[in-house]
Design an enzyme around this catalytic site. Structure first.
Site, mmCIF file in Angstrom:
data_model
loop_
_atom_site.group_PDB
_atom_site.id
_atom_site.type_symbol
_atom_site.label_atom_id
_atom_site.label_comp_id
_atom_site.label_asym_id
_atom_site.label_seq_id
_atom_site.Cartn_x
_atom_site.Cartn_y
_atom_site.Cartn_z
ATOM 1 N N GLY A 46 0.827 -1.195 0.000
ATOM 2 C CA GLY A 46 0.000 0.000 0.000
ATOM 3 C C GLY A 46 0.860 1.243 0.000
ATOM 4 N N GLN A 51 3.025 9.913 1.355
ATOM 5 C CA GLN A 51 4.371 9.330 1.419
ATOM 6 C C GLN A 51 5.268 9.737 0.255
ATOM 7 O OE1 GLN A 51 2.546 5.242 2.135
ATOM 8 N NE2 GLN A 51 4.544 5.044 3.127
ATOM 9 N N CYS A 92 6.281 -0.266 7.034
ATOM 10 C CA CYS A 92 5.876 0.901 6.254
ATOM 11 C C CYS A 92 7.036 1.315 5.357
ATOM 12 C CB CYS A 92 5.520 2.035 7.207
ATOM 13 S SG CYS A 92 5.050 3.556 6.387
ATOM 14 N N LEU A 93 6.732 1.668 4.109
ATOM 15 C CA LEU A 93 7.795 2.085 3.187
ATOM 16 C C LEU A 93 8.492 3.353 3.664
ATOM 17 C CD1 LEU A 93 6.141 1.442 -0.301
ATOM 18 C CD2 LEU A 93 7.833 0.042 0.883
ATOM 19 N N HIS A 134 -4.001 1.476 7.833
ATOM 20 C CA HIS A 134 -2.633 2.011 7.830
ATOM 21 C C HIS A 134 -2.504 3.175 6.832
ATOM 22 C CE1 HIS A 134 1.903 1.327 7.918
ATOM 23 N NE2 HIS A 134 1.739 2.096 6.868
ATOM 24 N N GLU A 135 -3.020 2.975 5.618
ATOM 25 C CA GLU A 135 -2.870 4.004 4.577
ATOM 26 C C GLU A 135 -3.742 5.234 4.858
ATOM 27 O OE1 GLU A 135 -0.387 3.537 2.827
ATOM 28 O OE2 GLU A 135 -0.200 1.386 3.084
ATOM 29 N N HIS A 138 -2.016 7.546 7.090
ATOM 30 C CA HIS A 138 -1.025 8.398 6.412
ATOM 31 C C HIS A 138 -1.648 9.706 5.936
ATOM 32 C CE1 HIS A 138 2.715 6.186 6.229
ATOM 33 N NE2 HIS A 138 2.148 5.109 5.724
HETATM 34 NI NI NI Z 1 2.996 3.198 5.567
#
Ligand code: NI
Length: 171
Positions: A46, A51, A92-93, A134-135, A138
């Site tokens: 995701g 991000q 997480c990226l 989670h997304e 963000h």
């Molecule tokens: Ni993330």
């Protein structure tokens, strides 16, 4: 198709609250294409626009094994969630190499628009439910590390600040 730069914790830009998308157009679709390319390149399931330093309410997700089920969420809202929680190891990226257990609702219903501006509603459970929560965090400037104990979070922050400094010296 462009691979976008993913902001790394503790970059303050990750704390930006994303704005509603008021017009879903070719620019929006270009962002979405680039977000998918970036997410697949980085082996994520995701990615939120926040991000990649685009502060619009856009999320892309693909939790399938073969990267064959791309989902687009524009202006997503969780309209229902059950009371049951599950604890899962999340990454997480924007916080690469860091994994920690986080409580999430086991089921959520999310309403959003797709890339053509068509509204839809989706019932999500398991990995998809976790990913949606989670997304969407963000987009509010919230990271999964915010749910950890202050001590744990500080340890992660120190590690990433050191790494950012080290990277800054590389030319
Ligand atoms: Ni993330």
């Amino acid at each position: 198709m462009t691979i976008l730069n993913v902001l790394r914790y503790p970059d303050e830009r990750l704390r930006t609250v994303a704005a509603e998308v008021t017009d879903i157009n070719d620019d929006t679709r270009k962002i979405i294409t680039d977000m998918f390319a970036t997410m697949y390149e980085e082996n994520g399931v995701g990615l939120a626009a926040t991000q990649v330093n685009i502060h619009q309410r856009i999320v892309v997700i693909d939790v399938s094994e073969d990267k064959e089920n791309p989902l687009v969420f524009i202006n997503p809202v969780i309209t229902a969630q059950n009371d049951e929680l599950m604890i899962n190891e999340e990454g997480c990226l924007s916080v690469p190499g860091c994994y920690a257990k986080v409580d999430r609702h086991t089921q959520v219903t999310v309403s959003a628009f797709d890339q053509d501006g068509k509204p839809f509603s989706l019932d999500a459970d398991e990995l998809l439910a976790i990913c949606v929560q989670h997304e969407l965090d963000h987009l509010k400037g919230v990271l999964f590390v915010d749910y950890l104990s202050p001590l744990k979070r500080q340890r992660i922050k120190t590690k990433f600040e050191k790494e950012a400094k080290a990277n800054a010296r590389v030319y």
